[in-house]
Design a protein around this motif. Structure first.
Motif, mmCIF file in Angstrom:
data_model
loop_
_atom_site.group_PDB
_atom_site.id
_atom_site.type_symbol
_atom_site.label_atom_id
_atom_site.label_comp_id
_atom_site.label_asym_id
_atom_site.label_seq_id
_atom_site.Cartn_x
_atom_site.Cartn_y
_atom_site.Cartn_z
ATOM 1 N N UNK A 1 52.130 13.832 8.430
ATOM 2 C CA UNK A 1 52.320 13.893 9.880
ATOM 3 C C UNK A 1 53.704 14.432 10.227
ATOM 4 N N UNK A 2 54.714 14.045 9.447
ATOM 5 C CA UNK A 2 56.071 14.534 9.675
ATOM 6 C C UNK A 2 56.148 16.041 9.509
ATOM 7 N N UNK A 3 55.526 16.571 8.463
ATOM 8 C CA UNK A 3 55.531 18.018 8.234
ATOM 9 C C UNK A 3 54.779 18.734 9.351
ATOM 10 N N UNK A 4 53.658 18.176 9.784
ATOM 11 C CA UNK A 4 52.898 18.791 10.882
ATOM 12 C C UNK A 4 53.780 18.968 12.113
ATOM 13 N N UNK A 5 54.509 17.903 12.489
ATOM 14 C CA UNK A 5 55.265 18.003 13.741
ATOM 15 C C UNK A 5 56.502 18.879 13.593
ATOM 16 N N UNK A 6 57.176 18.828 12.437
ATOM 17 C CA UNK A 6 58.367 19.664 12.277
ATOM 18 C C UNK A 6 57.994 21.143 12.160
ATOM 19 N N UNK A 7 56.860 21.432 11.566
ATOM 20 C CA UNK A 7 56.372 22.810 11.523
ATOM 21 C C UNK A 7 56.092 23.321 12.936
ATOM 22 N N UNK A 8 55.500 22.475 13.751
ATOM 23 C CA UNK A 8 55.106 22.888 15.096
ATOM 24 C C UNK A 8 56.299 22.990 16.041
ATOM 25 N N UNK A 9 57.247 22.045 15.946
ATOM 26 C CA UNK A 9 58.318 21.964 16.938
ATOM 27 C C UNK A 9 59.689 22.413 16.430
ATOM 28 N N UNK A 10 59.884 22.480 15.112
ATOM 29 C CA UNK A 10 61.144 22.967 14.547
ATOM 30 C C UNK A 10 62.352 22.309 15.232
ATOM 31 N N UNK A 11 62.409 20.990 15.192
ATOM 32 C CA UNK A 11 63.487 20.234 15.840
ATOM 33 C C UNK A 11 64.801 20.521 15.112
#
Length: 275
Positions: free
Chosen positions: A148-158
């Motif tokens: 889940x962490x990789x999914x969101x960082x890939x999508x949002x690039x925080x």
């Protein structure tokens, strides 16, 4: 015995699939997404009550956060399937000695968070909300929490997120579903209906959600810790992350299975955070 029960349930859903494939898919998804464990024990309550507790909301569903303030960078702790924030007790105590600002979460359908079901794609959106709210600079995530962490960082690039630790994390959703359908003995009709469900509800089929390949676009430094004797998530998933993640280090443990709970693992994490 559990496998026999799973096969019996799978046979029923297979038969339903011939008559009503959409209903069969909904039932299969429901079984896949409804945690049977993950609620707090009294011991968990006692420990988590030492934290500041605050609900964060996304799409009307709450996610409970636990915060232990400190003066150093903010670290978010993300648990996996059928667990809760209490799994991090030992690591939290060690991070507090280093005076880190610590945030832990209960995933949807777990602990004190809302919802009766869990899916990893929604979980990634909750993590984005929590990361921005608390200005998280590092994430330590176990199992499905890692994906889940990789999914969101890939999508949002925080940009503020500088470090990610993946503990026993699955590398792609398609293999997770394959292992589930194999365990349940689902036929092609039900399996295809499951894939169609993801496409309808999330806009992509399961094969799109390939976390290891997503890491090619992630600049955040990574640490992967995995055990060859992991009986839940195969060690090859760690090797797949290593093959794609451009800025990552892999640490292989021994005899820790999927939990990866040990002082040695915590020490590796502390050293990575301090580096």
């Amino acid at each position: 015995m559990k496998l026999v029960v799973a096969k019996c349930i799978g046979l029923y859903i297979n038969l339903l699939g011939y008559i009503a494939p959409n209903d069969a898919a909904r039932l299969a998804i429901s079984l896949f997404s409804k945690p049977r464990k993950g609620k707090h024990t009294q011991e968990a309550h006692d420990f988590l009550n030492t934290a500041f507790q605050e609900e964060v909301f996304f799409n009307g569903t709450s996610i409970m956060t636990y915060r232990w303030p400190g003066i150093h960078e903010t670290i978010l702790l993300v648990h996996g399937w059928e667990s809760n924030a209490f799994r991090w007790e030992a690591l939290i105590n060690r991070l507090r000695l280093k005076n880190h600002n610590i945030v832990a979460v209960d995933a949807p359908g777990h602990g004190k968070s809302g919802s009766k079901s869990f899916n990893i794609i929604d979980y990634s959106e909750y993590l984005k909300v929590v990361t921005y709210k608390f200005n998280v600079q590092a994430i330590i995530a176990h199992s499905f929490g890692g994906m889940a962490t990789i999914f969101f960082q890939y999508k949002y690039q925080v940009p503020l997120l500088k470090k990610i630790v993946l503990l026993g994390a699955p590398s792609n959703l398609e293999d997770v579903i394959k292992r589930y359908t194999k365990m349940m003995g689902f036929n092609t009709i039900v399996t295809n209906a499951l894939k169609a469900f993801y496409l309808q509800h999330f806009g992509h089929s399961p094969e799109y959600y390939h976390a290891a390949k997503f890491t090619k676009a992630i600049k955040t430094r990574g640490l992967i810790i995995h055990d060859p004797e992991d009986h839940i998530i195969p060690y090859r998933d760690a090797l797949e992350y290593q093959a794609f993640y451009p800025n990552v280090k892999l640490i292989t443990t021994e005899n820790l299975d999927h939990s990866l709970k040990s002082e040695a693992v915590d020490q590796h994490i502390l050293e990575f955070i301090a580096d």
